[in-house]
Design an enzyme around this catalytic site. Structure first.
Site, PDB file in Angstrom:
ATOM      1  N   ASP A   7      -0.847   3.163   5.646  1.00  0.00           N
ATOM      2  CA  ASP A   7      -0.428   1.804   5.890  1.00  0.00           C
ATOM      3  C   ASP A   7       1.096   2.047   5.997  1.00  0.00           C
ATOM      4  O   ASP A   7       1.653   1.067   7.308  1.00  0.00           O
ATOM      5  CB  ASP A   7      -0.206   0.998   4.526  1.00  0.00           C
ATOM      6  CG  ASP A   7      -1.628   0.573   4.172  1.00  0.00           C
ATOM      7  OD1 ASP A   7      -2.578   0.537   5.044  1.00  0.00           O
ATOM      8  OD2 ASP A   7      -1.939   0.263   3.053  1.00  0.00           O
ATOM      9  N   GLY A   8       1.859   2.740   5.807  1.00  0.00           N
ATOM     10  CA  GLY A   8       3.208   3.079   6.357  1.00  0.00           C
ATOM     11  C   GLY A   8       3.479   3.233   7.913  1.00  0.00           C
ATOM     12  O   GLY A   8       4.224   2.698   8.430  1.00  0.00           O
ATOM     13  N   SER A  26       3.541  -5.329  -7.045  1.00  0.00           N
ATOM     14  CA  SER A  26       4.228  -4.311  -8.139  1.00  0.00           C
ATOM     15  C   SER A  26       4.853  -5.184  -9.055  1.00  0.00           C
ATOM     16  O   SER A  26       5.031  -4.930 -10.420  1.00  0.00           O
ATOM     17  CB  SER A  26       4.840  -3.160  -7.613  1.00  0.00           C
ATOM     18  OG  SER A  26       6.118  -3.809  -7.048  1.00  0.00           O
TER      19      SER A  26
END
Length: 277
Positions: free
Chosen positions: A68-69, A184
């Protein structure tokens, strides 16, 4: 399947690119990019040996190999080409990626469903008059910069919604970023094809019961930093951080742009700046 392009490109070009994709003409020249991970490099070599590799300035589609990064990095670094991007997962999570397979890649590209993102466009205006533009695919966050909580005023469409948010920070997330930092801090997960943004507080102290809001991507949002002298905050966005706000009240502007084949213009904004206590 993701697609990005020039921030100020003509909308007719975006429509043309979309029509080419529908006709199947845009996906026949593949440029492969890979992350620094060993598995991604090895997979890149396998795919290049099988399908060849077209330079970016001659390609009609980008295949990003990594996690994803790396997909986010590729979205940022290839904006000027206005090409759709197809991710192959060689990372850990791969929320933005597709299953890695060498076989039948051209057919998978033709059958892929196009996902339109609504990234955040930012302009930071300093008291000195300097303006710094930036773009965020995941989220933009405003974080406390001292050991004390920050005090932030939240406005949506020029209307004060929270007079004083006492917190560690606050963020605005796109659908693509809703499973990252936003999740998160207990923000909502947004469908990838939703034209929505998640406004989420980070460790809120007051108002204690407020857990954020889901906004249309056309909403105009402003964060005003209160008591800036002894309760400073800084803004963070991919891939940089803006620190030491010495800003006027309308200092930091963000907007969500309709991302189809490429950006087609600047739409609504988020502002971050210094407000009166």
């Amino acid at each position: 399947f993701f697609a990005v392009g020039s921030l100020f490109s003509d909308s007719l070009l975006a429509v043309s690119c979309l029509l080419n994709m529908i006709l199947g003409h845009i996906l026949d020249k593949i440029s492969f990019l890979h992350s620094d991970a060993a598995t991604a490099r090895s997979s890149w070599q396998t795919l290049v040996d099988r399908y060849g590799n077209i330079p970016l300035d001659q390609a009609s589609v980008i295949v990003a190999i990594g996690g994803d990064g790396f997909m986010l990095q590729t979205l940022h670094q290839t904006l000027q080409y206005g090409l759709p991007i197809y991710g192959l997962n060689c990372g850990s999570v791969g929320f933005l990626m597709n299953r890695f397979a060498v076989e039948d890649l051209p057919a998978r590209l033709q059958q892929a469903r196009l996902t339109c993102l609504h990234p955040l466009c930012m302009q930071a205006h300093a008291l000195s008059g300097e303006t710094t533009p930036a773009l965020a695919i995941n989220e933009v966050s405003l974080l406390r910069q001292s050991q004390q909580t920050a005090k932030i005023r939240v406005l949506v469409n020029r209307t004060i919604r929270i007079e004083e948010l006492i917190c560690d920070g606050v963020l605005l997330s796109t659908a693509a970023g809703s499973t990252a930092y936003n999740l998160s801090v207990f923000g909502p997960i947004l469908p990838m094809d939703s034209a929505a943004l998640a406004l989420t507080p980070i460790s809120p102290f007051r108002p204690r019961r407020w857990r954020g809001a889901i906004l249309p991507h056309t909403a105009k949002v402003r964060f005003e930093i209160l008591e800036m002298d002894h309760l400073p905050a800084f803004g963070a966005f991919q891939p940089d951080i803006v620190r030491h706000f010495a800003l006027r009240q309308d200092a930091l502007d963000f907007g969500a742009d309709d991302l189809l084949i490429q950006f087609t213009g600047v739409s609504p904004q988020i502002s971050i700046g210094c407000g009166s206590a």
